[in-house]
Design a protein around this motif. Structure first.
Motif, mmCIF file in Angstrom:
data_model
loop_
_atom_site.group_PDB
_atom_site.id
_atom_site.type_symbol
_atom_site.label_atom_id
_atom_site.label_comp_id
_atom_site.label_asym_id
_atom_site.label_seq_id
_atom_site.Cartn_x
_atom_site.Cartn_y
_atom_site.Cartn_z
ATOM 1 N N ALA A 88 0.862 -1.178 0.000
ATOM 2 C CA ALA A 88 0.000 0.000 0.000
ATOM 3 C C ALA A 88 0.901 1.232 0.000
ATOM 4 O O ALA A 88 2.131 1.120 0.123
ATOM 5 N N ARG A 89 0.309 2.396 -0.125
ATOM 6 C CA ARG A 89 1.072 3.637 -0.126
ATOM 7 C C ARG A 89 0.589 4.542 0.998
ATOM 8 O O ARG A 89 -0.627 4.713 1.218
ATOM 9 N N GLY A 90 1.553 5.110 1.711
ATOM 10 C CA GLY A 90 1.215 6.095 2.720
ATOM 11 C C GLY A 90 0.795 7.396 2.066
ATOM 12 O O GLY A 90 0.888 7.563 0.844
ATOM 13 N N ARG A 91 0.330 8.341 2.861
ATOM 14 C CA ARG A 91 -0.133 9.619 2.319
ATOM 15 C C ARG A 91 0.955 10.341 1.541
ATOM 16 O O ARG A 91 0.669 11.069 0.585
ATOM 17 N N ASP A 92 2.216 10.151 1.935
ATOM 18 C CA ASP A 92 3.321 10.808 1.247
ATOM 19 C C ASP A 92 3.947 9.905 0.190
ATOM 20 O O ASP A 92 5.052 10.180 -0.296
ATOM 21 N N LEU B 62 10.113 -4.980 5.158
ATOM 22 C CA LEU B 62 9.911 -4.950 3.713
ATOM 23 C C LEU B 62 9.275 -3.650 3.240
ATOM 24 O O LEU B 62 9.067 -3.474 2.036
ATOM 25 N N SER B 63 8.963 -2.755 4.156
ATOM 26 C CA SER B 63 8.492 -1.430 3.769
ATOM 27 C C SER B 63 9.682 -0.562 3.374
ATOM 28 O O SER B 63 10.842 -0.931 3.571
ATOM 29 N N ASP C 82 -7.382 1.419 4.810
ATOM 30 C CA ASP C 82 -8.043 1.828 3.563
ATOM 31 C C ASP C 82 -7.784 0.812 2.450
ATOM 32 O O ASP C 82 -8.681 0.514 1.643
ATOM 33 N N ALA C 83 -6.547 0.282 2.396
ATOM 34 C CA ALA C 83 -6.225 -0.702 1.360
ATOM 35 C C ALA C 83 -7.037 -1.980 1.557
ATOM 36 O O ALA C 83 -7.396 -2.663 0.585
#
Length: 544
Positions: A273-277, A334-335, A356-357
């Motif tokens: 997933a992607r963080g806000r930034d 792994l992030s 959210d994901a």
């Protein structure tokens, strides 16, 4: 012409009970009470003793010159009785001449073995003297006509008994971890015999009996302790005993599945997933059932945790009956590692991104260690989405929030610098310092694995950044705003995070339940009786 090499004879000195002496295996009667007193004083002190001090101790009422003459004659008679010139001296002091004989003393050996058990990383596994009959009694029944010496001896007896008792308690604890249950039970019973009112002995006994699966014996040990305390002090058992009892009974009931290997199992697929930034976050979903999300905590790596001797049992247990979601926090596992923002606010945002994901409308939330504060912040921000909140080993205040003193600031910065210097090195001594805080009672294999997890899970620079941010966490004001049912669990003797921090969380969250666990480990290990206790409590709570 050089003198031929001489192997010094062995002088066996027994000071458990009435003193006895043997030279090279042959008994030597020593009919000198003051001689035994002198020998005991020099052996127990372990250093040079001033003649004036010894003379005053043995003959406190005598003239100084007369006392020194008596002492000189006593040394001569003592050496003759021992068969070797054991006591040496000069004009000012006396000492044991270690070149005259190889001394074997049961009391000193028992004390050394007790210290070896108490030490965080003991290599000496010998326990013969510690477990020997009468190991608790230093010169039991012995005295001389000197109040000064008798007072010194009483202090020595008390210190010796306290040390041996502590050593036996730790031996019981360590033996359980190694699966030596009968040894653990024997050591705990001996500790109780020494200190019948000391609750830790009963606690270790119950834990060992719980591992043996003997619920009846656990009950009997508990009520034995309760009876002793009631009769002597008129009080009920403290949380030390109550916590051990709960853990031991959970173990005896077989609440946790036995250890099993995960070797050869396909790894859980990793999603992103992607963080806000825009930071990439790795997460996994395993199992089936109601959704349980674990807020990220430091020192995780999704590529290793399934087979981990530290995390594997928790992953397996929580996957059964739940859709269990885990993720590596930014800068870890792994992030994505190379991130500009490694702040608490971003950690909470990242949890939002994972939720959210998943598109999970409502779920239970688990927070461990600093993940507890992230979970608290999320639960307050999204009160309608969290059905249950489970917090383990957590804190609402970082170390510099709960105690911002120059000494604390210096210590916190020293730990961060330690990480920067030694985190990435192949040699694990730097990281072992942190491992000993997270799992002090872990096995050698678990320590080795956790040391390696530290190295591969993040960079030295990120490790230091994490530590500095952890120290500043402060969610105390959010605690009264938590609205979901909350279970707070904490190891009673947690070395990493004080149990008082867990209590603070439970006291400030409305309706929260606090569970004290019989452990020193920050992260519970599978062999501990505290683990099935934890699992029972969490399973029952999530089922409501």
């Amino acid at each position: 012409m050089s003198r031929p090499f001489r192997v010094p004879p062995t002088l066996s000195v027994s000071m458990h009970g009435w003193p006895r002496l043997a030279l090279a295996g042959a008994s030597r009667p020593l009919g000198l009470r003051h001689g035994w007193a002198l020998l005991a004083y020099l052996l127990c002190s372990g250093r040079r003793a001033a003649r004036e001090r010894v003379a005053t101790l043995l003959w406190p009422g005598a003239d100084a010159a007369k006392a020194r003459t008596r002492l000189r004659r006593l040394v001569y008679a003592l050496n003759a009785g021992c068969g070797v010139d054991l006591v040496a001296g000069d004009g000012e002091s006396l000492w044991i001449d270690v070149d005259a004989a190889r001394i074997e003393c049961d009391v000193l050996r028992a004390q050394a073995q007790a210290r070896a058990q108490i030490a965080p990383s003991a290599d000496d596994e010998a326990t013969d003297a510690l477990l020997a009959p009468g190991a608790e009694g230093l010169l039991e029944g012995f005295d001389v006509a000197s109040d000064a010496f008798d007072e010194w001896l009483a202090q020595q007896r008390q210190a010796h008994q306290r040390l041996v008792t502590h050593g036996l308690q730790r031996l019981a604890q360590r033996s359980v971890a190694l699966g030596r249950l009968e040894l653990a039970i024997d050591a705990a019973e001996r500790a109780i015999a020494l200190e019948p009112h000391a609750e830790r002995g009963y606690a270790e006994l119950m834990i060992a009996l719980g591992h043996r699966g003997d619920a009846g014996a656990v009950e009997a040990a508990y009520f034995r302790c309760a009876g002793v305390l009631r009769e002597e002090y008129g009080v009920a058992p403290s949380e030390i005993v109550e916590t051990a009892y709960a853990s031991a009974m959970a173990m005896a009931r077989g609440s946790a599945p036995g250890p099993r290997s995960c070797g050869g199992r396909d790894p859980t697929p990793v999603r992103h997933a992607r963080g806000r930034d825009g930071v990439r976050l790795a997460y996994t979903v395993s199992g089936d059932g109601p959704c349980l999300i674990k807020a990220a905590n430091w020192l995780s790596h999704l590529g290793y945790d399934d087979d981990s001797p530290v995390w594997g049992h928790m992953v397996r247990a929580l996957t059964r009956g739940h859709t269990f979601v885990r993720y590596d926090e930014r800068g870890c596992g792994l992030s994505e590692w190379e991130v500009e923002d490694l702040s608490f606010a971003r950690w909470v945002d990242d949890l939002e991104a994972i939720v959210d994901a998943l598109d999970a409308p409502r779920f239970a939330l688990l927070g461990i260690s600093q993940g507890a504060s992230i979970a608290i912040a999320y639960a307050v921000r999204h009160p309608g989405r969290v059905s249950h909140l489970v917090l383990h080993g957590g804190y609402a205040r970082g170390r510099l929030v709960r105690s911002d003193t120059p000494q604390e600031r210096e210590e916190a910065e020293t730990m961060a610098k330690l990480a920067e210097l030694g985190w990435g090195k192949a040699e694990p001594s730097f990281r072992q310092f942190f491992t000993s805080q997270f799992i002090p009672d872990g096995s050698a294999q678990q320590h080795e694995w956790f040391n390696e997890l530290e190295r591969v899970s993040t960079s030295p620079a990120n490790a230091a950044r994490f530590m500095r941010e952890f120290a500043l966490i402060d969610v105390v004001d959010l605690l009264p705003r938590v609205r979901c049912p909350t279970l707070v669990l904490h190891s009673r003797d947690d070395v990493r995070v004080p149990v008082a921090e867990g209590r603070l969380i439970a006291e400030r969250i409305p309706g929260a339940r606090f569970v004290n666990l019989h452990s020193r480990n920050h992260l519970l290990l599978e062999h501990e009786a505290a683990w099935p206790h934890w699992l029972e409590e969490v399973s029952a709570f999530l089922a409501r």
